[in-house]
Write an enzyme that holds these catalytic residues in place. Structure first.
Site, PDB file in Angstrom:
ATOM      1  N   LYS A  75       0.828  -1.199   0.000  1.00 23.63           N
ATOM      2  CA  LYS A  75       0.000   0.000   0.000  1.00 23.63           C
ATOM      3  C   LYS A  75       0.867   1.256   0.000  1.00 23.63           C
ATOM      4  O   LYS A  75       0.664   2.166  -0.786  1.00 23.63           O
ATOM      5  CB  LYS A  75      -0.928  -0.008   1.222  1.00 23.63           C
ATOM      6  CG  LYS A  75      -1.926   1.141   1.245  1.00 23.63           C
ATOM      7  CD  LYS A  75      -2.821   1.092   2.477  1.00 23.63           C
ATOM      8  CE  LYS A  75      -3.772  -0.059   2.435  1.00 23.63           C
ATOM      9  NZ  LYS A  75      -4.749  -0.032   3.555  1.00 23.63           N
TER      10      LYS A  75
ATOM     11  N   GLU B 212      10.270  -5.390   4.066  1.00 27.65           N
ATOM     12  CA  GLU B 212      10.442  -6.729   3.507  1.00 27.65           C
ATOM     13  C   GLU B 212      10.111  -6.736   2.014  1.00 27.65           C
ATOM     14  O   GLU B 212      10.864  -7.273   1.192  1.00 27.65           O
ATOM     15  CB  GLU B 212       9.542  -7.735   4.236  1.00 27.65           C
ATOM     16  CG  GLU B 212       9.856  -7.929   5.703  1.00 27.65           C
ATOM     17  CD  GLU B 212       9.015  -7.040   6.610  1.00 27.65           C
ATOM     18  OE1 GLU B 212       8.904  -7.357   7.795  1.00 27.65           O
ATOM     19  OE2 GLU B 212       8.478  -6.014   6.114  1.00 27.65           O
TER      20      GLU B 212
ATOM     21  N   GLY C 147      -5.401  -5.118   4.999  1.00 22.09           N
ATOM     22  CA  GLY C 147      -4.592  -6.083   4.262  1.00 22.09           C
ATOM     23  C   GLY C 147      -5.133  -7.490   4.311  1.00 22.09           C
ATOM     24  O   GLY C 147      -5.197  -8.186   3.296  1.00 22.09           O
ATOM     25  N   ARG C 148      -5.551  -7.938   5.486  1.00 24.20           N
ATOM     26  CA  ARG C 148      -6.017  -9.326   5.637  1.00 24.20           C
ATOM     27  C   ARG C 148      -7.410  -9.537   5.068  1.00 24.20           C
ATOM     28  O   ARG C 148      -7.929 -10.651   5.106  1.00 24.20           O
ATOM     29  CB  ARG C 148      -5.959  -9.730   7.115  1.00 24.20           C
ATOM     30  CG  ARG C 148      -6.744  -8.830   8.051  1.00 24.20           C
ATOM     31  CD  ARG C 148      -6.351  -9.087   9.507  1.00 24.20           C
ATOM     32  NE  ARG C 148      -6.967  -8.173  10.442  1.00 24.20           N
ATOM     33  CZ  ARG C 148      -6.519  -6.946  10.720  1.00 24.20           C
ATOM     34  NH1 ARG C 148      -5.436  -6.476  10.096  1.00 24.20           N
ATOM     35  NH2 ARG C 148      -7.121  -6.179  11.611  1.00 24.20           N
TER      36      ARG C 148
ATOM     37  N   GLU D  42      -4.953 -11.425  14.023  1.00 24.26           N
ATOM     38  CA  GLU D  42      -4.554 -10.038  13.825  1.00 24.26           C
ATOM     39  C   GLU D  42      -5.735  -9.098  14.057  1.00 24.26           C
ATOM     40  O   GLU D  42      -5.548  -7.942  14.451  1.00 24.26           O
ATOM     41  CB  GLU D  42      -3.987  -9.851  12.410  1.00 24.26           C
ATOM     42  CG  GLU D  42      -3.192  -8.559  12.240  1.00 24.26           C
ATOM     43  CD  GLU D  42      -2.380  -8.537  10.953  1.00 24.26           C
ATOM     44  OE1 GLU D  42      -1.214  -8.981  10.990  1.00 24.26           O
ATOM     45  OE2 GLU D  42      -2.902  -8.094   9.921  1.00 24.26           O
TER      46      GLU D  42
ATOM     47  N   HIS E 227      -2.646 -37.772  11.692  1.00 26.24           N
ATOM     48  CA  HIS E 227      -1.382 -38.450  11.991  1.00 26.24           C
ATOM     49  C   HIS E 227      -0.377 -37.478  12.622  1.00 26.24           C
ATOM     50  O   HIS E 227       0.820 -37.764  12.663  1.00 26.24           O
ATOM     51  CB  HIS E 227      -0.803 -39.054  10.715  1.00 26.24           C
ATOM     52  CG  HIS E 227      -1.686 -40.106  10.119  1.00 26.24           C
ATOM     53  ND1 HIS E 227      -1.549 -41.439  10.404  1.00 26.24           N
ATOM     54  CD2 HIS E 227      -2.754 -40.013   9.289  1.00 26.24           C
ATOM     55  CE1 HIS E 227      -2.469 -42.135   9.764  1.00 26.24           C
ATOM     56  NE2 HIS E 227      -3.221 -41.286   9.076  1.00 26.24           N
TER      57      HIS E 227
ATOM     58  N   LYS F 139       7.806  -3.678  13.649  1.00 26.22           N
ATOM     59  CA  LYS F 139       8.447  -3.057  12.486  1.00 26.22           C
ATOM     60  C   LYS F 139       9.379  -1.933  12.917  1.00 26.22           C
ATOM     61  O   LYS F 139      10.511  -1.805  12.429  1.00 26.22           O
ATOM     62  CB  LYS F 139       7.391  -2.501  11.533  1.00 26.22           C
ATOM     63  CG  LYS F 139       6.554  -3.538  10.813  1.00 26.22           C
ATOM     64  CD  LYS F 139       5.547  -2.837   9.908  1.00 26.22           C
ATOM     65  CE  LYS F 139       4.631  -3.816   9.197  1.00 26.22           C
ATOM     66  NZ  LYS F 139       3.640  -3.109   8.359  1.00 26.22           N
TER      67      LYS F 139
END
Length: 549
Positions: free
Chosen positions: A208, A214, A269-270, A355, A386, A514
């Protein structure tokens, strides 16, 4: 504005606390003796069926949970949400991801802007771009068609697209393969770049602000790689597009403004996969299938918005979650899809839920004194059987589970799907019914064991049962039905945030990490620490720098 109601001060909360003491030592199985529980404790939405009968609930509990939603003014909160009020109060923003999938022409004016028109302008530009790629109108610096798209993003700019891309693998139809780079760990980018041809690769940089450390570090490394493999600086525009709101930084990077796909500050974002963040998905499944995904999202949006509480699937799931989280002592929830294509679905809603609702301050600014967001986790079945199912069946922790299964498989070779779904149904039954001491004794004796062996082994083979599950059965995984499932969980999260009286659409905890990382970055490789850290961190930085040198 959202209503501000402390749930613990409502009359229904106090009654639910009393109810939990009453039900705590009861058996789920016993509740099937009263009425038509399966019919009464199931809901349908098109080709999606929710069976919540295998929960430690009775009619009174459900009524009280619905009363709690009413006392916390859920209907008022939904209206504020869908009409664009600034319900993200700490950032003074609307929360409008449902607007990303509204049908063309469905007007919604927010802060003087026709949101629907803006959304469809971007969707049309995305469609034109994807058509250019698939028809060979857009080519790389060596004149070759684009065959690979590498999405560079992190968090909400990555995980949603990864999940949908993987889930809709049977609908990949354009000949374009997508890859996803999110981690600042250079090993991930290295491995992706080993698989692609520079002249046939397009990078989608999703950020954005176009400043996320990153994402931009990976993007710059990808640009460097491209230039080292035959491209000229002017070719960057042929191999990079941006999903961003920061035109200045996008053009500085070398991306043409016309190849920047916009999204808005009212998109978290999510919750952004149905925006331009989903561009890689559209590149793989094509425009029509992407629009079908949007239709599925919208249909569940409408169900959530307009369906009464008693018949509302996201609300029902939310209330069941609150029952276990706040009244029965459960701290986690597992999402277990019995379909390999859905293998990233639990991780996507791990982010979406934790979040959003991992908050300890309420909407008045006061600390909460009750549990909010649960820990979300899960893996696909039957792999999970399993791995971690031992803990769910016989461990000391109460872990409510959502089982998601599909009646039809895309590749129904042999009896694979029948075996998969036999396990799907068997596990929810076993978790509820368990295996009694007497049943275990009888089984062991039938095996011809001595009584001493029988008595020794019996405690280890008992299953208490009464482990709660929701069963979500869908006819087939399609772009539309995936949209239903995504929106269903989104609105479950919203409902729980409203009842817990917290802000679900900010994430200040993410921002702190951050900032601290940026402060420490300048000290890596230095002989001396700034002295501004705690003794443990100071020592670790010293050790790291010693070993690096």
């Amino acid at each position: 504005m959202l209503p501000k109601v402390n749930p613990t001060l409502t009359s229904s909360w106090k009654k639910l606390q009393q109810k939990s003491e009453e039900l705590r030592n009861q058996s789920i199985v016993d509740h099937f003796e009263h009425g038509d529980r399966v019919q009464d404790y199931s809901l349908s939405f098109q080709n999606l069926y929710l069976d919540f009968s295998k929960n430690l609930l009775d009619d009174e509990t459900i009524t009280l949970l619905q009363d709690l939603a009413r006392e916390c003014k859920l209907d008022d909160a939904k209206e504020a949400f869908f009409t664009g009020e600034h319900i993200n109060e700490t950032e003074d923003r609307s929360v409008l991801h449902p607007a990303l999938r509204s049908p063309r022409g469905e007007k919604l004016i927010v802060d003087g802007e026709d949101v629907n028109k803006a959304v469809w302008t971007v969707l049309d530009r995305m469609a034109a771009f994807v058509n250019d790629l698939t028809e060979g109108e857009w080519r790389g610096f060596d004149g070759e068609r684009i065959s690979d798209v590498v999405n560079i993003g992190i968090g909400g700019s990555d995980l949603g697209s990864v999940m949908v891309y993987e889930a809709l693998t049977p609908y990949h139809s354009t000949g374009i393969t997508c890859h996803f780079v999110s981690n600042i760990d250079g090993n991930q980018l290295h491995e992706v770049l080993q698989k692609v041809n520079p002249g046939r690769t397009l990078f989608v940089v999703s950020s954005k602000s176009f400043s996320t450390i990153e994402t931009m570090t990976n993007a710059r490394s990808a640009r460097k790689w491209l230039l080292e493999h035959g491209a000229q600086k002017s070719d960057v525009a042929k191999h990079f597009v941006a999903v961003s709101t920061n035109e200045e930084r996008v053009t500085e990077f070398g991306i043409d403004r016309k190849n920047m796909f916009e999204f808005w500050d009212w998109v978290g974002g999510r919750y952004s996969v149905s925006s331009a963040i989903g561009l890689p998905v559209m590149c793989a499944i094509g425009v029509n299938h992407f629009h079908e995904f949007l239709e599925g999202l919208h249909e569940m949006d409408e169900h959530f918005r307009r369906t009464p509480l008693a018949d509302n699937i996201p609300v029902t799931l939310a209330l069941i979650g609150i029952w276990y989280n706040n009244f029965m002592g459960a701290e986690t929830e597992a999402i277990i899809p019995y379909y390999q294509y859905m293998h990233r679905f639990p991780a996507y809603f791990q982010q979406g839920n934790m979040e959003s609702n991992g908050k300890s301050v309420d909407r008045t600014g006061a600390p909460v004194d009750y549990e909010t967001g649960p820990i979300i986790w899960g893996e696909p079945g039957t792999n999970g059987q399993h791995a971690f199912f031992q803990l769910i069946h016989q461990g000391t922790k109460l872990i409510p589970c959502d089982f998601i299964g599909f009646a039809q498989s895309h590749h129904d070779a042999g009896d694979h799907h029948q075996i998969l779904m036999a396990n799907f149904f068997a596990q929810t039954e076993a978790l509820m019914v368990g295996k009694s001491h007497e049943e275990v004794l009888n089984d062991l004796r039938k095996q011809g064991m001595s009584e001493e062996q029988v008595q020794f082994l019996a405690p280890y083979k008992e299953f208490s049962g009464d482990r709660p599950t929701n069963t979500i059965l869908v006819k087939k995984l399609t772009p539309k039905s995936l949209g239903w499932l995504v929106a269903m969980y989104e609105h479950k999260i919203f409902t729980q945030g409203v009842i817990w009286n917290i802000f679900s659409f900010d994430q200040w905890g993410v921002e702190l990490g951050k900032k601290l990382a940026n402060n420490i970055l300048s000290e890596l490789g230095q002989d001396q620490s700034s002295g501004k850290h705690d003794p443990s961190t100071t020592n670790l930085l010293k050790k790291f720098n010693e070993w690096r040198s």
